[in-house]
Scaffold this motif. Structure first.
Motif, PDB file in Angstrom:
ATOM      1  N   SER A 123       0.850  -1.286  -0.049  1.00 14.35           N
ATOM      2  CA  SER A 123       0.071   0.180   0.006  1.00 14.35           C
ATOM      3  C   SER A 123       0.991   1.057  -0.078  1.00 14.35           C
ATOM      4  N   ASP A 124       1.973   1.475   0.612  1.00 18.64           N
ATOM      5  CA  ASP A 124       2.880   2.433   0.430  1.00 18.64           C
ATOM      6  C   ASP A 124       3.503   2.808  -0.547  1.00 18.64           C
ATOM      7  N   LEU A 125       3.519   1.747  -1.602  1.00 19.34           N
ATOM      8  CA  LEU A 125       3.722   2.059  -3.025  1.00 19.34           C
ATOM      9  C   LEU A 125       2.921   3.025  -3.740  1.00 19.34           C
ATOM     10  N   ALA A 126       1.624   3.458  -3.038  1.00 16.33           N
ATOM     11  CA  ALA A 126       0.866   4.137  -3.834  1.00 16.33           C
ATOM     12  C   ALA A 126       1.759   5.898  -3.879  1.00 16.33           C
ATOM     13  N   LEU A 127       2.433   6.056  -2.924  1.00 14.37           N
ATOM     14  CA  LEU A 127       3.030   7.461  -2.800  1.00 14.37           C
ATOM     15  C   LEU A 127       4.544   7.380  -2.680  1.00 14.37           C
ATOM     16  N   LEU A 128       5.370   6.025  -2.154  1.00 13.74           N
ATOM     17  CA  LEU A 128       6.731   6.130  -2.064  1.00 13.74           C
ATOM     18  C   LEU A 128       7.458   5.869  -3.557  1.00 13.74           C
ATOM     19  N   LYS A 129       8.681   6.065  -3.474  1.00  9.60           N
ATOM     20  CA  LYS A 129       9.636   5.872  -4.744  1.00  9.60           C
ATOM     21  C   LYS A 129       9.354   4.308  -4.820  1.00  9.60           C
ATOM     22  N   PRO A 130       8.988   3.760  -6.057  1.00  9.14           N
ATOM     23  CA  PRO A 130       9.202   2.320  -6.188  1.00  9.14           C
ATOM     24  C   PRO A 130      10.392   1.641  -6.482  1.00  9.14           C
ATOM     25  N   PRO A 131      10.697   0.384  -5.990  1.00 10.09           N
ATOM     26  CA  PRO A 131      11.757  -0.402  -6.050  1.00 10.09           C
ATOM     27  C   PRO A 131      12.584  -0.364  -7.222  1.00 10.09           C
ATOM     28  N   GLY A 132      11.666  -0.122  -8.450  1.00 12.18           N
ATOM     29  CA  GLY A 132      12.552  -0.008  -9.813  1.00 12.18           C
ATOM     30  C   GLY A 132      13.277   1.335  -9.797  1.00 12.18           C
ATOM     31  N   GLU A 133      12.762   2.493  -9.252  1.00 20.23           N
ATOM     32  CA  GLU A 133      13.405   3.545  -9.439  1.00 20.23           C
ATOM     33  C   GLU A 133      14.667   3.596  -8.253  1.00 20.23           C
ATOM     34  N   TRP A 134      14.557   2.682  -7.400  1.00 19.59           N
ATOM     35  CA  TRP A 134      15.998   2.672  -6.632  1.00 19.59           C
ATOM     36  C   TRP A 134      16.904   1.649  -7.272  1.00 19.59           C
ATOM     37  N   GLY A 135      16.593   1.151  -8.505  1.00 22.48           N
ATOM     38  CA  GLY A 135      17.386   0.243  -9.179  1.00 22.48           C
ATOM     39  C   GLY A 135      17.519  -1.168  -8.866  1.00 22.48           C
ATOM     40  N   ALA A 136      16.151  -1.673  -8.082  1.00 22.97           N
ATOM     41  CA  ALA A 136      16.239  -2.921  -7.335  1.00 22.97           C
ATOM     42  C   ALA A 136      16.176  -3.965  -8.469  1.00 22.97           C
ATOM     43  N   ASP A 137      16.741  -4.951  -8.328  1.00 25.59           N
ATOM     44  CA  ASP A 137      16.644  -6.152  -9.484  1.00 25.59           C
ATOM     45  C   ASP A 137      15.320  -7.124  -8.941  1.00 25.59           C
ATOM     46  N   GLN A 164      -2.430   8.662   1.563  1.00 24.66           N
ATOM     47  CA  GLN A 164      -2.216  10.024   2.206  1.00 24.66           C
ATOM     48  C   GLN A 164      -3.179  10.165   3.412  1.00 24.66           C
ATOM     49  N   ARG A 165      -4.303   9.651   3.555  1.00 24.57           N
ATOM     50  CA  ARG A 165      -5.148   9.622   4.743  1.00 24.57           C
ATOM     51  C   ARG A 165      -4.104   8.596   5.810  1.00 24.57           C
ATOM     52  N   SER A 166      -3.665   7.627   5.438  1.00 27.61           N
ATOM     53  CA  SER A 166      -2.725   7.090   6.725  1.00 27.61           C
ATOM     54  C   SER A 166      -1.662   7.725   6.950  1.00 27.61           C
ATOM     55  N   TYR A 167      -0.911   8.342   6.119  1.00 34.05           N
ATOM     56  CA  TYR A 167       0.238   9.051   6.409  1.00 34.05           C
ATOM     57  C   TYR A 167      -0.222  10.365   7.290  1.00 34.05           C
ATOM     58  N   ASP A 168      -1.410  10.917   6.997  1.00 35.43           N
ATOM     59  CA  ASP A 168      -1.650  12.288   7.873  1.00 35.43           C
ATOM     60  C   ASP A 168      -2.239  11.693   9.177  1.00 35.43           C
ATOM     61  N   ALA A 169      -2.807  10.733   9.244  1.00 36.19           N
ATOM     62  CA  ALA A 169      -3.364  10.086  10.493  1.00 36.19           C
ATOM     63  C   ALA A 169      -2.134   9.579  11.479  1.00 36.19           C
ATOM     64  N   ALA A 170      -1.191   9.078  10.907  1.00 35.33           N
ATOM     65  CA  ALA A 170       0.053   8.697  11.684  1.00 35.33           C
ATOM     66  C   ALA A 170       0.801   9.899  12.136  1.00 35.33           C
ATOM     67  N   HIS A 171       0.966  11.074  11.280  1.00 37.24           N
ATOM     68  CA  HIS A 171       1.718  11.920  11.515  1.00 37.24           C
ATOM     69  C   HIS A 171       0.950  13.026  12.696  1.00 37.24           C
ATOM     70  N   TYR A 172      -0.213  12.875  12.562  1.00 33.79           N
ATOM     71  CA  TYR A 172      -0.874  13.760  13.729  1.00 33.79           C
ATOM     72  C   TYR A 172      -0.733  12.855  14.705  1.00 33.79           C
ATOM     73  N   PRO A 183      12.313  10.176   8.263  1.00 33.85           N
ATOM     74  CA  PRO A 183      11.138  10.139   7.926  1.00 33.85           C
ATOM     75  C   PRO A 183      10.522   8.817   7.902  1.00 33.85           C
ATOM     76  N   PHE A 184       8.839   9.000   8.082  1.00 31.86           N
ATOM     77  CA  PHE A 184       8.269   7.888   7.932  1.00 31.86           C
ATOM     78  C   PHE A 184       7.029   7.973   7.309  1.00 31.86           C
ATOM     79  N   PHE A 185       6.266   6.973   7.126  1.00 29.40           N
ATOM     80  CA  PHE A 185       5.042   7.009   6.251  1.00 29.40           C
ATOM     81  C   PHE A 185       3.997   6.984   7.166  1.00 29.40           C
ATOM     82  N   ASN A 186       3.324   5.752   7.687  1.00 30.70           N
ATOM     83  CA  ASN A 186       2.322   5.589   8.201  1.00 30.70           C
ATOM     84  C   ASN A 186       2.661   4.739   9.476  1.00 30.70           C
ATOM     85  N   GLU A 187       3.923   4.561   9.892  1.00 29.03           N
ATOM     86  CA  GLU A 187       4.262   3.940  10.929  1.00 29.03           C
ATOM     87  C   GLU A 187       5.332   4.383  11.450  1.00 29.03           C
TER      88      GLU A 187
END
Length: 441
Positions: free
Chosen positions: A242-256, A354-362, A380-384
């Motif tokens: 679910s975090d891949l909705a907003l986070l940089k995906p593994p392919g962009e990190w160069g993951a195999d 985004q709502r998960s992120y907002d709730a966790a940061h609040y 930095p953290f996402f929803n945890e």
């Protein structure tokens, strides 16, 4: 004894027993100690009407204590759209049989194909499979895949910031396949990149990290893929889907290779399961991949159809060279998350994140403001996130439970990993803070 659904006659059973030197069916269990065998009938209640049975289970259900969940660590309380169970039961989808016969398995093959397509888009990697059991075993399969890809080295580096539950499964798989695991330590809640570089110099078939990591923090893996590739190592990432909705995906990190669990895509929490594993990889690793891949083609009438592809790797064709022991089609939950992603759409999926992120940061900011909680890590953290509590953590969690709240997951050294999803409201968070203030008083 006759059994309603057994097709053999008494004469046939006697003939089979005679041919193996047995006089009775019970002789087949002669090696089972007498004291552990069932003595007499099962202790079952007498027959009840349908209404009585329903009432009985309703009474049992009332003993459950529903909790408002502020815990994660690999399993997350996301909302399940009501349409999913109904679509899940459709006859063309609801089967666990491996779809080798394409002509009678088009529904199953179709949704696996769509699942693969969606996971490929989420991870930013071109190839995806299906029928991985869960995120932990998918991670273990990735480790074996790295070892199989390397011609000289059977050493795999694994970050200590990976979920310990996943790590235990990886260790089990590695042990019985002769793969050496080297744990890369953590420094302030993050992977120790210095130690990682030192161990890469000594040689490794692959590197496995987690994003976000076990504590919920987003690690910076810039340059790690290039460093791995310079040492002929695969770079592998375990992700929360679910975090891949907003986070940089593994392919962009160069993951195999990207692996993880899709439970966060709307699958309900139920005593830790079920989950659904995913695995995506680069083109050149496609033939090393376990599980199964469904491809799309055209039939002799020009219609779009689906079929299993690259079956030479499967046990029923080249058992001695099989890449894994995945035999059954473990994709009912893949259908679940495919429907979830279809129903949510890209905008809805991002809004959930985004709502998960907002709730966790609040929640995080309110906790830190009390002075009773301190951050384990400044990343930095996402929803945890992970915090230290200056009071009695066990007592706090017990008080929360008494108020119907599951508050965090306690780590081995007493820290709390706390999560929030789109289901958590401001009112629920304010209730948590009220309990904490009462506890301090």
């Amino acid at each position: 004894m006759n059994y309603k659904y057994f097709p053999h006659t008494d004469e046939e059973v006697s003939e089979m027993l005679s041919s193996i030197g047995m006089g009775d069916l019970c002789d087949l269990y002669s090696d089972v100690p007498e004291q552990v065998r069932l003595q007499g009938d099962y202790d079952l209640p007498s027959a009840k009407s349908e209404m009585e049975i329903r009432r009985h289970f309703e009474m049992l259900c009332r003993q459950n204590q529903p909790l408002t969940v502020f815990a994660g660590a690999g399993v997350y309380d996301h909302y399940t759209p009501s349409i999913i169970p109904d679509l899940l039961r459709r006859s063309e989808f609801l089967t666990s049989y491996t779809p080798y016969q394409a002509e009678i398995s088009q529904g199953t093959l179709h949704y696996i194909f769509e699942f693969q397509s969606m996971m490929s888009e989420l991870t930013g990697l071109p190839i995806s499979n299906a029928s991985m059991y869960d995120g932990a075993t998918a991670s273990a399969e990735a480790v074996l895949m790295a070892a199989a890809n390397s011609k000289k080295c059977q050493r795999v580096l694994v970050s200590a910031t990976i979920d310990p539950k996943v790590m235990e499964v990886v260790r089990t798989y590695a042990h019985f396949h002769g793969v050496e695991l080297v744990t890369i330590g953590e420094r302030d809640g993050m992977t120790d990149r210095g130690q990682m570089s030192e161990e890469l110099e000594r040689g490794a078939a692959g590197v496995l990290v987690q994003q976000p990591n076990y504590y919920g923090y987003i690690e910076n893996f810039d340059g790690l893929a290039d460093e791995c590739h310079a040492h002929k190592s695969l770079f592998m990432m375990n992700c929360v889907a679910s975090d891949l909705a907003l986070l940089k995906p593994p392919g962009e990190w160069g993951a195999d290779v990207a692996v993880g669990d899709g439970q966060s895509l709307g699958i309900p929490m139920c005593y830790g399961g079920p989950g659904v594993g995913f695995m995506c990889c680069t083109d050149k690793l496609m033939r090393k991949m376990p599980g199964r891949i469904v491809g799309m083609t055209r039939d002799n009438r020009g219609q779009r159809v689906f079929a299993l592809t690259l079956q030479a790797r499967e046990q029923h064709i080249r058992r001695q060279k099989a890449t894994s022991n995945i035999c059954s089609n473990q994709s009912l939950m893949a259908l679940f998350v495919t429907i979830y992603l279809s129903v949510m759409g890209k905008e809805g999926f991002r809004e959930v994140a985004q709502r998960s992120y907002d709730a966790a940061h609040y929640l995080h900011d309110r906790l830190i403001a009390t002075g009773a909680f301190t951050d384990y890590c400044s990343a930095p953290f996402f929803n945890e996130f992970c915090v230290r509590y200056d009071g009695d953590t066990d007592r706090l969690q017990q008080r929360m439970t008494e108020h119907g709240i599951l508050f965090g997951v306690k780590t081995a050294d007493g820290k709390l990993i706390i999560a929030a999803t789109e289901k958590r409201t401001k009112e629920e968070i304010d209730e948590v803070m009220k309990i904490i203030e009462e506890d301090k008083a």
